[in-house]
Structure formats: structure tokens, C-alpha cells
Motif scaffolding. Structure first.
Motif, PDB file in Angstrom:
ATOM      1  N   LEU A  39       0.823  -1.210   0.000  1.00 47.70           N
ATOM      2  CA  LEU A  39       0.000   0.000   0.000  1.00 47.70           C
ATOM      3  C   LEU A  39       0.858   1.261   0.000  1.00 47.70           C
ATOM      4  CD1 LEU A  39      -2.875   1.140   0.097  1.00 47.70           C
ATOM      5  CD2 LEU A  39      -2.698   1.115   2.599  1.00 47.70           C
ATOM      6  N   PHE A  40       1.874   1.318   0.856  1.00 42.80           N
ATOM      7  CA  PHE A  40       2.738   2.496   0.910  1.00 42.80           C
ATOM      8  C   PHE A  40       3.449   2.710  -0.428  1.00 42.80           C
ATOM      9  CE2 PHE A  40       3.537   2.334   5.824  1.00 42.80           C
ATOM     10  CZ  PHE A  40       2.193   2.570   6.017  1.00 42.80           C
ATOM     11  N   ALA A  41       3.871   1.605  -1.057  1.00 38.48           N
ATOM     12  CA  ALA A  41       4.541   1.712  -2.355  1.00 38.48           C
ATOM     13  C   ALA A  41       3.600   2.276  -3.410  1.00 38.48           C
ATOM     14  CB  ALA A  41       5.061   0.343  -2.785  1.00 38.48           C
ATOM     15  N   ILE A  42       2.346   1.843  -3.400  1.00 36.96           N
ATOM     16  CA  ILE A  42       1.357   2.345  -4.360  1.00 36.96           C
ATOM     17  C   ILE A  42       1.142   3.841  -4.159  1.00 36.96           C
ATOM     18  CG2 ILE A  42      -1.114   2.289  -4.940  1.00 36.96           C
ATOM     19  CD1 ILE A  42      -0.995  -0.748  -4.523  1.00 36.96           C
ATOM     20  N   HIS A  43       1.051   4.271  -2.900  1.00 36.95           N
ATOM     21  CA  HIS A  43       0.854   5.697  -2.616  1.00 36.95           C
ATOM     22  C   HIS A  43       2.025   6.529  -3.143  1.00 36.95           C
ATOM     23  CE1 HIS A  43      -2.112   4.835   0.922  1.00 36.95           C
ATOM     24  NE2 HIS A  43      -2.600   4.551  -0.264  1.00 36.95           N
ATOM     25  N   ARG A  44       3.236   6.050  -2.922  1.00 35.10           N
ATOM     26  CA  ARG A  44       4.404   6.809  -3.402  1.00 35.10           C
ATOM     27  C   ARG A  44       4.469   6.771  -4.930  1.00 35.10           C
ATOM     28  NH1 ARG A  44       8.784   8.221  -0.337  1.00 35.10           N
ATOM     29  NH2 ARG A  44      10.497   9.228  -1.464  1.00 35.10           N
ATOM     30  N   ARG A  46       2.039   6.797  -6.963  1.00 36.47           N
ATOM     31  CA  ARG A  46       1.125   7.819  -7.479  1.00 36.47           C
ATOM     32  C   ARG A  46       1.801   9.192  -7.495  1.00 36.47           C
ATOM     33  NH1 ARG A  46      -3.977   5.545  -4.050  1.00 36.47           N
ATOM     34  NH2 ARG A  46      -4.773   4.074  -5.615  1.00 36.47           N
ATOM     35  N   VAL A  47       2.602   9.454  -6.478  1.00 37.65           N
ATOM     36  CA  VAL A  47       3.333  10.726  -6.436  1.00 37.65           C
ATOM     37  C   VAL A  47       4.340  10.792  -7.579  1.00 37.65           C
ATOM     38  CG1 VAL A  47       4.910  12.166  -5.098  1.00 37.65           C
ATOM     39  CG2 VAL A  47       3.043  10.966  -3.941  1.00 37.65           C
ATOM     40  N   LEU A  48       5.130   9.729  -7.740  1.00 39.12           N
ATOM     41  CA  LEU A  48       6.166   9.730  -8.768  1.00 39.12           C
ATOM     42  C   LEU A  48       5.574   9.807 -10.173  1.00 39.12           C
ATOM     43  CD1 LEU A  48       8.714   7.085  -7.398  1.00 39.12           C
ATOM     44  CD2 LEU A  48       8.727   9.563  -7.111  1.00 39.12           C
ATOM     45  N   LYS A  49       4.469   9.123 -10.398  1.00 31.94           N
ATOM     46  CA  LYS A  49       3.844   9.180 -11.727  1.00 31.94           C
ATOM     47  C   LYS A  49       3.227  10.551 -11.974  1.00 31.94           C
ATOM     48  CE  LYS A  49       3.280   4.312 -12.670  1.00 31.94           C
ATOM     49  NZ  LYS A  49       2.410   3.213 -13.150  1.00 31.94           N
ATOM     50  N   GLY A  50       2.744  11.200 -10.914  1.00 30.57           N
ATOM     51  CA  GLY A  50       2.264  12.569 -11.046  1.00 30.57           C
ATOM     52  C   GLY A  50       3.387  13.520 -11.388  1.00 30.57           C
ATOM     53  N   VAL A  51       4.551  13.313 -10.767  1.00 29.41           N
ATOM     54  CA  VAL A  51       5.746  14.121 -11.072  1.00 29.41           C
ATOM     55  C   VAL A  51       6.153  13.903 -12.528  1.00 29.41           C
ATOM     56  CG1 VAL A  51       8.208  14.392 -10.585  1.00 29.41           C
ATOM     57  CG2 VAL A  51       6.575  14.196  -8.699  1.00 29.41           C
ATOM     58  N   SER A  52       6.158  12.650 -12.960  1.00 26.62           N
ATOM     59  CA  SER A  52       6.525  12.322 -14.337  1.00 26.62           C
ATOM     60  C   SER A  52       5.595  12.998 -15.334  1.00 26.62           C
ATOM     61  CB  SER A  52       6.482  10.801 -14.537  1.00 26.62           C
ATOM     62  OG  SER A  52       6.766  10.451 -15.875  1.00 26.62           O
ATOM     63  N   ASP A  53       4.303  12.986 -15.035  1.00 25.82           N
ATOM     64  CA  ASP A  53       3.331  13.619 -15.917  1.00 25.82           C
ATOM     65  C   ASP A  53       3.549  15.133 -15.973  1.00 25.82           C
ATOM     66  OD1 ASP A  53       0.812  13.426 -17.544  1.00 25.82           O
ATOM     67  OD2 ASP A  53       0.051  14.722 -15.971  1.00 25.82           O
ATOM     68  N   ASN A  75      -1.340  11.844  -1.033  1.00 25.57           N
ATOM     69  CA  ASN A  75      -0.972  10.428  -1.060  1.00 25.57           C
ATOM     70  C   ASN A  75      -0.107   9.943   0.102  1.00 25.57           C
ATOM     71  OD1 ASN A  75      -1.982   9.426  -3.825  1.00 25.57           O
ATOM     72  ND2 ASN A  75      -0.882  11.309  -4.355  1.00 25.57           N
ATOM     73  N   MET A  76       0.654  10.825   0.731  1.00 28.47           N
ATOM     74  CA  MET A  76       1.667  10.346   1.668  1.00 28.47           C
ATOM     75  C   MET A  76       1.368  10.666   3.122  1.00 28.47           C
ATOM     76  SD  MET A  76       3.703   8.586  -0.115  1.00 28.47           S
ATOM     77  CE  MET A  76       5.051   8.348   1.036  1.00 28.47           C
ATOM     78  N   GLY A  77       0.126  11.016   3.420  1.00 32.20           N
ATOM     79  CA  GLY A  77      -0.260  11.220   4.813  1.00 32.20           C
ATOM     80  C   GLY A  77      -0.464   9.895   5.531  1.00 32.20           C
ATOM     81  N   HIS A  78      -0.701   9.980   6.842  1.00 30.98           N
ATOM     82  CA  HIS A  78      -0.966   8.783   7.654  1.00 30.98           C
ATOM     83  C   HIS A  78      -1.810   9.218   8.853  1.00 30.98           C
ATOM     84  CE1 HIS A  78      -0.337   5.186  10.120  1.00 30.98           C
ATOM     85  NE2 HIS A  78       0.120   4.595   9.026  1.00 30.98           N
ATOM     86  N   PRO A  79      -2.779   8.395   9.263  1.00 33.39           N
ATOM     87  CA  PRO A  79      -3.620   8.763  10.421  1.00 33.39           C
ATOM     88  C   PRO A  79      -2.814   9.080  11.670  1.00 33.39           C
ATOM     89  CG  PRO A  79      -4.533   6.846   9.293  1.00 33.39           C
ATOM     90  CD  PRO A  79      -3.199   7.122   8.671  1.00 33.39           C
ATOM     91  N   ILE A  90       9.716   3.694   4.183  1.00 36.55           N
ATOM     92  CA  ILE A  90       9.319   2.353   3.730  1.00 36.55           C
ATOM     93  C   ILE A  90       8.983   2.368   2.245  1.00 36.55           C
ATOM     94  CG2 ILE A  90       7.511   0.581   3.907  1.00 36.55           C
ATOM     95  CD1 ILE A  90       7.359   1.364   6.936  1.00 36.55           C
ATOM     96  N   SER A  91       8.167   3.337   1.845  1.00 32.43           N
ATOM     97  CA  SER A  91       7.721   3.385   0.446  1.00 32.43           C
ATOM     98  C   SER A  91       8.902   3.568  -0.506  1.00 32.43           C
ATOM     99  CB  SER A  91       6.692   4.503   0.246  1.00 32.43           C
ATOM    100  OG  SER A  91       7.248   5.779   0.517  1.00 32.43           O
ATOM    101  N   HIS A  92       9.879   4.379  -0.089  1.00 33.65           N
ATOM    102  CA  HIS A  92      11.051   4.582  -0.944  1.00 33.65           C
ATOM    103  C   HIS A  92      11.812   3.281  -1.139  1.00 33.65           C
ATOM    104  CE1 HIS A  92      14.742   6.373  -2.619  1.00 33.65           C
ATOM    105  NE2 HIS A  92      15.366   5.514  -1.821  1.00 33.65           N
ATOM    106  N   PHE A  93      12.065   2.565  -0.056  1.00 34.41           N
ATOM    107  CA  PHE A  93      12.873   1.350  -0.164  1.00 34.41           C
ATOM    108  C   PHE A  93      12.130   0.216  -0.861  1.00 34.41           C
ATOM    109  CE2 PHE A  93      15.585   3.515   2.890  1.00 34.41           C
ATOM    110  CZ  PHE A  93      16.843   3.177   2.421  1.00 34.41           C
ATOM    111  N   VAL A  94      10.820   0.175  -0.732  1.00 32.26           N
ATOM    112  CA  VAL A  94      10.050  -0.829  -1.480  1.00 32.26           C
ATOM    113  C   VAL A  94      10.162  -0.543  -2.978  1.00 32.26           C
ATOM    114  CG1 VAL A  94       7.769  -1.784  -1.948  1.00 32.26           C
ATOM    115  CG2 VAL A  94       8.430  -1.274   0.403  1.00 32.26           C
TER     116      VAL A  94
END
Length: 454
Positions: A39-44, A46-53, A75-79, A90-94
Motif C-alpha cells: 500500500l505504501f509503495a502504491i501511494h508513493r 502515485r506521487v512519482l507518476k504525477g511528477v513524471s506527468d 498520497n503520503m499522509g498517515h492517520p 518504507i515506500s522509498h525502499f520498497v
């Protein structure tokens, strides 16, 4: 990182985080739930693909700054506030594991992560001295005597790039010029005897260069570990996730008809001209012309029509009306009707099949006589120009679309086609044919409503 079951310990704060902007120097010793791993990887992602776009669209630096800020917040918040930094790490290393596997993947990830780091650096305004220490950068501030000896030259550079004139309180670092290639290329620094004099507000260039260099080397090392041990060891758990993430579609699946998604047979020809993306319009026209499509084309168009609201009975009637003209009613009922019912979850395992995303369509490999796939990738340039002209894309917009297709920005080419035809921006970009249809219907319905109000 160690992957664990549903329960996990509180994560330790990463020791390489400087003022909440991690440098990702090494993977911290923490445990991660398997669901968070993905899940964390998917959220990150989305950020990277938004940057690419954003980069592909040629957004200006201030526009990119806002885009990165918005993407990160969404995308990168947390409760739990204490977990935000851990999610980042975590998302970066995944994703480092996901994108280490080929040269092309490494190149894309390195570029996007470096761009993300640069704009987050501006947003976070971390302590520069601490970051330089983290990267073991040995550079010290220029002393007063040396500053006075080159003050006039520094002032000339500052004036030429529209910055304030340096004074005795302005801090400069003296670094080998090859360490700041982008500042040298843009002529934004004074160089003397092989050294560049970098102002404090330009140090981001130095740190970003070090970040990119470190990440580039780390991706190669991660690839070696992946090939030698991780892939085999984790083949039943992590490997399927890692191998799928780089080609994952991250948006809605359009399995069920959504807003503006209701199709009737009497409207289908008109709607195909006004609201089908080029990939589906091409298939639709070929079906009308040849009264037949091969399996890949039937799947791509059939699931799309299902997603835009064509009911099962109407789908059977639609396909039969075309195919029967070539193969006859009996053969259609015997060889083709089952697969249509199967796509709607009425046969076999009763699976409710999902319409194909742009990512899936782009990665397909049409053979001779096939008409499925992405026209922006699979058409010759001559055929693409003809198809775009038929859709009503003007010459100026067409040049831009063709250029994006040449550069392999296929989804952006489709987005620009949408904008040219509808006279309306699509900031989110086109990521799914059914999204194209829905966004088109929204624009057309809005225009119709405005005309009625006049």
C-alpha cells in the motif's frame, strides 16, 4: 526491513532523516506489515507518476513545486502523525526494490526520485549544514578575506541571474565545479581555478547531485541483491508484489458502470464518435467495417463497452449483429456468445472482469491482423496522423501529440488529444479508456447545459 504479519511493533524513527526530509542512505531496521509494504509503495508511486506527468507536460518550476506539494499531501499522509516519516522511508525502499530490476526502470526511478527530492527540499527547508554532514561533504564556508577578493565577480553573477547582491553576511561554499554540473551548465556560479562559489540558496544543487549519485549506486547494489538472493527467497510472498508494481494501474477499475456510464444501442455510433478514445474508436470502426475482431480486440473493446454501461443483452445483440454478417447466427451463438457472457461474469468462474487500463493496453503486443493495443504506440506515424485528423485534431495540436508519441509519452499524447478535441484541460491526465469516456461525457453535458441556459 523485515516483513511481518498483521501485527507489528512501532517503527523506529529513521536515523538518516534530517528535518523530516530523509536521505534514504540505508534501510532502517524496522518491521513492516505485508499490506503496508504494497500500500505504501502504491501511494508513493502515485506521487512519482504525477511528477513524471508534470515534467512531460513541461510545467514550470513554480507549477512543479505546487504539484509536488499537492501530490504529497494527498498520497503520503498517515492517520498517525508519528508514522508519516516511516511511511516515507518504507515506500522509498520498497520502490527501490521494484525499480532496481532493469536499466530502464532504474533510470526512471532515479530521475523521478531526484526530482521529488529537489522540490521537497524547497518545501521542507532542511538544515543545510546537517545535510552536508550526512553526505560527508567536506566543504566549508568561504572566509571574509577570500570573499572580499572575489566580491565583484560574485556580484556580477548575482546580477546576471536576477539575485540580490551578496554582502559580508552572505555564505558561499567553495566546491569543485564538477560537483554542481547543473549550476555550471546554466552559468549560475562564479568559477575560479576549478572551483565553483556556491551561494547558500544554491546548495540544493550540490545536495541533489550527491543524492542522485548515492541513489544511482544503491540501485545497482539492490539489483545484485535482488538477483542473487531476494527474488528466489521471497518467490512465494514479496516477489509477485515487486514484479507487479512497476506496471500497476493505480486508478479505479471501472468494473461497474460509473457516472455518465450508460449506453444504449441506438446511441452507440454517435457516442463512439464523440467520446471514445482513439484506441476504442479504432476498434469500433474496424468492427463496423470488417464485421469481425480477433480475440484481443474483442476483449479490449468488449470490456470497455461493459464499463461504459452496455448491458449484457445489448452487448450480445451488438456483437451478434456484426459477427453474424460474416460468420452467421449459428456460429456466433456457438463460438462467440459464451465469451461475451463470460466477460460479464455469467459463465465459468463468474469473475466480473475489469476493463483494460492504458498501462495494460500499451504493454500489449498486437500481431498481424490485430487492431487492439494503443494507437499512440502501435500505429505508424502516418496512420496516427490520419486517425487524429479524422477525430478533428488541428495541425498545431497534432504536432504536439505526435511529438509526445515519438517520445513514448503515450498517455500524455492521448491526454493532449482529449484536450484538443474537447477544448477542455485534463490536468489529471488520461490513465484509462473508461476515464476518457466519462470525462468526455462530462465536458459534453456541461456544454449542453450551458447552451440550454442561454
Amino acid at each position: 526491513m523485515e516483513i511481518v504479519g498483521p501485527q507489528r511493533r512501532a517503527l523506529a524513527t529513521a536515523n538518516d532523516a534530517v528535518s523530516t526530509l530523509p536521505l534514504y542512505r540505508s534501510a532502517p531496521p524496522l518491521e513492516v506489515r505485508l499490506e503496508d509494504f504494497e500500500l505504501f509503495a502504491i501511494h508513493r508511486l502515485r506521487v512519482l507518476k504525477g511528477v513524471s506527468d508534470g515534467l512531460s507536460r513541461g510545467k514550470k518550476p513554480d507549477e512543479m513545486q505546487k504539484l509536488v506539494d499537492d501530490l504529497w499531501k494527498v498520497n503520503m499522509g498517515h492517520p498517525q502523525a508519528s508514522e508519516i516519516i516511516n511511511k516515507d522511508i518504507i515506500s522509498h525502499f520498497v520502490l527501490r526494490l521494484v525499480y532496481c530490476r532493469t536499466e530502464e526502470l532504474r533510470k526512471w526511478f532515479l530521475s523521478m526520485e531526484t526530482t521529488l527530492f529537489r522540490y521537497r527540499f524547497h518545501l521542507k527547508s532542511p538544515k543545510v549544514q546537517a545535510m552536508m554532514q550526512e553526505f560527508d561533504l567536506p566543504y566549508k564556508a568561504v572566509g571574509n578575506a577570500e570573499f572580499e577578493s572575489i566580491k565583484d565577480k560574485l556580484s556580477q553573477v548575482a546580477r546576471s541571474i536576477g539575485q540580490s547582491i551578496p554582502n559580508a553576511d552572505t555564505i558561499f561554499y567553495k566546491v569543485p565545479f564538477e560537483k554542481v554540473p547543473e549550476l555550471v551548465a546554466a552559468r549560475r556560479v562564479f568559477i575560479l581555478k576549478g572551483y565553483a562559489y556556491v551561494a547558500m540558496n544554491q546548495v540544493v544543487s550540490l545536495i541533489v547531485t550527491q543524492f542522485r549519485s548515492h541513489l544511482s549506486k544503491a540501485l545497482v547494489l539492490t539489483n545484485r541483491k535482488w538477483m542473487s538472493t531476494i527474488r528466489e527467497r521471497e518467490q512465494d510472498r514479496l516477489t509477485p508484489i515487486v514484479e507487479a508494481l512497476s506496471t500497476s494501474y493505480l486508478g479505479p477499475d471501472y468494473t461497474q458502470p460509473r457516472e455518465y456510464a450508460e449506453m444504449s444501442l441506438k446511441d452507440i455510433d454517435q457516442v463512439a464518435k464523440s467520446s471514445f478514445p482513439l484506441c476504442m474508436r479504432h476498434l469500433f470502426e474496424k468492427l463496423r467495417e470488417d464485421h469481425h475482431l480477433k480475440h484481443g480486440g474483442r476483449m479490449q473493446l468488449g470490456l470497455f463497452l461493459k464499463g461504459v454501461g452496455l448491458k449484457l443483452d445489448d452487448a450480445l445483440a451488438f456483437w451478434k449483429s456484426e459477427f453474424s454478417r460474416k460468420v452467421g447466427d449459428e456460429r456466433f451463438d456457438k463460438e462467440y456468445a459464451y465469451s461475451i457472457r463470460h466477460n460479464y461474469g455469467k459463465e465459468g468462474k463468474r469473475t466480473d472482469y475489469t476493463p483494460f487500463s492504458c498501462q495494460k493496453i500499451i504493454s500489449s503486443t498486437p500481431g498481424v491482423g490485430d487492431h487492439h493495443g494503443c494507437p499512440f504506440r502501435h500505429f505508424s506515424e502516418e496512420n496516427l496522423i490520419a486517425a487524429l485528423g479524422k477525430m478533428g485534431v488541428g495541425s498545431r495540436a497534432m504536432e504536439e501529440v505526435i511529438e509526445k508519441a515519438r517520445s513514448r509519452h503515450y498517455q500524455l499524447a492521448c491526454t493532449l488529444t482529449f484536450e484538443a478535441i474537447h477544448g477542455s484541460s485534463c490536468d489529471a491526465g488520461i490513465n484509462h479508456p473508461n476515464q476518457y469516456f466519462i470525462d468526455s461525457q462530462k465536458v459534453l453535458q456541461k456544454g449542453k447545459s450551458n447552451n440550454e441556459m442561454r
